[in-house]
Design a protein around this motif. Structure first.
Motif, PDB file in Angstrom:
ATOM      1  N   SER A  13       0.810  -1.181   0.085  1.00  0.00           N
ATOM      2  CA  SER A  13       0.022   0.081   0.020  1.00  0.00           C
ATOM      3  C   SER A  13       0.938   1.332  -0.034  1.00  0.00           C
ATOM      4  O   SER A  13       0.470   2.230  -0.913  1.00  0.00           O
ATOM      5  CB  SER A  13      -1.176  -0.007   1.189  1.00  0.00           C
ATOM      6  OG  SER A  13      -1.754  -0.942   1.064  1.00  0.00           O
ATOM      7  N   GLY A  14       2.009   1.207   0.766  1.00  0.00           N
ATOM      8  CA  GLY A  14       2.906   2.256   0.812  1.00  0.00           C
ATOM      9  C   GLY A  14       3.623   2.712  -0.482  1.00  0.00           C
ATOM     10  O   GLY A  14       3.747   3.754  -1.019  1.00  0.00           O
ATOM     11  N   ALA A  15       3.823   1.417  -1.294  1.00  0.00           N
ATOM     12  CA  ALA A  15       4.413   1.398  -2.758  1.00  0.00           C
ATOM     13  C   ALA A  15       3.599   2.073  -3.831  1.00  0.00           C
ATOM     14  O   ALA A  15       3.874   2.875  -4.267  1.00  0.00           O
ATOM     15  CB  ALA A  15       4.976   0.051  -2.977  1.00  0.00           C
ATOM     16  N   ALA A  74      17.805   6.793  -2.512  1.00  0.00           N
ATOM     17  CA  ALA A  74      18.205   7.213  -3.509  1.00  0.00           C
ATOM     18  C   ALA A  74      17.431   6.412  -4.673  1.00  0.00           C
ATOM     19  O   ALA A  74      17.516   6.681  -6.023  1.00  0.00           O
ATOM     20  CB  ALA A  74      19.992   6.814  -4.013  1.00  0.00           C
ATOM     21  N   PHE A  75      16.892   5.318  -4.426  1.00  0.00           N
ATOM     22  CA  PHE A  75      16.020   4.454  -5.435  1.00  0.00           C
ATOM     23  C   PHE A  75      14.500   5.073  -5.166  1.00  0.00           C
ATOM     24  O   PHE A  75      14.169   5.643  -4.506  1.00  0.00           O
ATOM     25  CB  PHE A  75      15.972   3.112  -4.978  1.00  0.00           C
ATOM     26  CG  PHE A  75      17.198   2.402  -4.866  1.00  0.00           C
ATOM     27  CD1 PHE A  75      17.655   1.981  -6.206  1.00  0.00           C
ATOM     28  CD2 PHE A  75      17.878   2.245  -3.885  1.00  0.00           C
ATOM     29  CE1 PHE A  75      18.943   1.272  -6.373  1.00  0.00           C
ATOM     30  CE2 PHE A  75      19.288   1.448  -4.062  1.00  0.00           C
ATOM     31  CZ  PHE A  75      19.616   1.289  -5.179  1.00  0.00           C
ATOM     32  N   PRO A  76      13.587   4.971  -6.289  1.00  0.00           N
ATOM     33  CA  PRO A  76      12.460   5.231  -6.207  1.00  0.00           C
ATOM     34  C   PRO A  76      11.413   4.786  -4.768  1.00  0.00           C
ATOM     35  O   PRO A  76      11.879   3.492  -4.667  1.00  0.00           O
ATOM     36  CB  PRO A  76      11.716   4.856  -7.282  1.00  0.00           C
ATOM     37  CG  PRO A  76      12.870   4.512  -8.341  1.00  0.00           C
ATOM     38  CD  PRO A  76      14.005   4.042  -7.434  1.00  0.00           C
ATOM     39  N   GLY A  77      10.819   5.368  -4.516  1.00  0.00           N
ATOM     40  CA  GLY A  77      10.057   5.026  -3.418  1.00  0.00           C
ATOM     41  C   GLY A  77       9.023   3.721  -3.435  1.00  0.00           C
ATOM     42  O   GLY A  77       9.020   2.921  -2.535  1.00  0.00           O
ATOM     43  N   LEU A  81       9.487   0.367  -1.284  1.00  0.00           N
ATOM     44  CA  LEU A  81       8.459  -0.268  -0.440  1.00  0.00           C
ATOM     45  C   LEU A  81       7.985  -1.531  -1.144  1.00  0.00           C
ATOM     46  O   LEU A  81       7.401  -2.507  -0.675  1.00  0.00           O
ATOM     47  CB  LEU A  81       7.482   0.677  -0.208  1.00  0.00           C
ATOM     48  CG  LEU A  81       7.868   1.851   0.695  1.00  0.00           C
ATOM     49  CD1 LEU A  81       6.742   2.941   0.774  1.00  0.00           C
ATOM     50  CD2 LEU A  81       8.164   1.430   2.036  1.00  0.00           C
ATOM     51  N   GLY A  82       7.963  -1.435  -2.490  1.00  0.00           N
ATOM     52  CA  GLY A  82       7.401  -2.480  -3.215  1.00  0.00           C
ATOM     53  C   GLY A  82       7.810  -3.751  -3.223  1.00  0.00           C
ATOM     54  O   GLY A  82       7.275  -4.883  -3.193  1.00  0.00           O
ATOM     55  N   LEU A  88       7.173 -10.238   1.083  1.00  0.00           N
ATOM     56  CA  LEU A  88       6.414 -10.563   2.148  1.00  0.00           C
ATOM     57  C   LEU A  88       4.994 -10.967   1.833  1.00  0.00           C
ATOM     58  O   LEU A  88       4.512 -11.800   2.577  1.00  0.00           O
ATOM     59  CB  LEU A  88       6.444  -9.280   3.340  1.00  0.00           C
ATOM     60  CG  LEU A  88       7.731  -9.066   3.989  1.00  0.00           C
ATOM     61  CD1 LEU A  88       7.416  -8.067   4.803  1.00  0.00           C
ATOM     62  CD2 LEU A  88       8.042 -10.320   4.906  1.00  0.00           C
ATOM     63  N   PHE A  89       4.265 -10.374   1.011  1.00  0.00           N
ATOM     64  CA  PHE A  89       2.953 -10.758   0.796  1.00  0.00           C
ATOM     65  C   PHE A  89       2.845 -12.142   0.216  1.00  0.00           C
ATOM     66  O   PHE A  89       1.847 -12.805   0.513  1.00  0.00           O
ATOM     67  CB  PHE A  89       2.397  -9.487  -0.194  1.00  0.00           C
ATOM     68  CG  PHE A  89       1.098  -9.910  -0.593  1.00  0.00           C
ATOM     69  CD1 PHE A  89      -0.001  -9.562   0.481  1.00  0.00           C
ATOM     70  CD2 PHE A  89       0.508 -10.240  -1.628  1.00  0.00           C
ATOM     71  CE1 PHE A  89      -1.379  -9.625   0.001  1.00  0.00           C
ATOM     72  CE2 PHE A  89      -0.754 -10.460  -2.069  1.00  0.00           C
ATOM     73  CZ  PHE A  89      -1.740 -10.119  -1.209  1.00  0.00           C
TER      74      PHE A  89
END
Length: 172
Positions: A13-15, A74-77, A81-82, A88-89
């Protein structure tokens, strides 16, 4: 395992929201590039909060901000997060874990078709009593064997040899 699944769902969801924030940050003047780092997105959308976060993290320990968080940001958010969220998912999904224990080898279902075929043969259904019309069932006789050779390219059509067909092509 359920808590890891929920954490993965939260990270995914954060991703999603990080991807939305990156899209919004593209609209801010001065934020350029095709992919924006998480730092660039945070600085474009919340510059004051990013500076406060940096001061608070450096108060804990300066090495946490500079080599660790700046490398991660430095990486895309959405990527930061994704990827762990997706892993994990997938890894902690309840049906995946339950399926590993419930999917024991079932030999009975493996040989079900063989048992049904044997039972049909015993009942007399296997002796040419199929549902295919007789015109589609290939017969083995001289004429059909010649057609098979012709289809395979072994016999030229209409009994013409290769030399005759070359001469006919030259004449026409």
């Amino acid at each position: 395992m359920a808590i890891l699944f929920v954490i993965g769902l939260i990270l995914l969801s954060g991703a999603f929201f990080a991807a939305v924030a990156e899209t919004v940050a593209h609209g801010v003047p001065g934020a350029g590039g095709w992919l924006l780092s998480a730092y660039d997105v945070a600085y474009a959308l919340w510059p004051g909060k990013l500076v406060v976060l940096q001061i608070k993290v450096e108060a804990l320990h300066p090495l946490i901000w500079d080599p660790v968080l700046t490398t991660i940001m430095a990486f895309p958010g959405w990527l930061v997060l994704g990827v762990p969220g997706g892993v994990l998912f997938w890894w902690a999904h309840p049906k995946r874990r339950a399926g590993a224990e419930d999917d024991a080898f079932d030999e009975d279902s493996l040989y079900l078709f063989d048992r049904l075929a044997e039972q049909a043969a015993e009942d007399g259904y296997g002796d040419g009593d199929d549902l295919a019309p007789s015109e589609f069932v290939p017969s083995v006789d001289e004429e059909s064997a010649g057609r098979e050779d012709n289809a395979a390219g072994n016999v030229p059509p209409d009994g013409i040899s290769d030399d005759d067909s070359v001469e006919q092509e030259k004449n026409s």
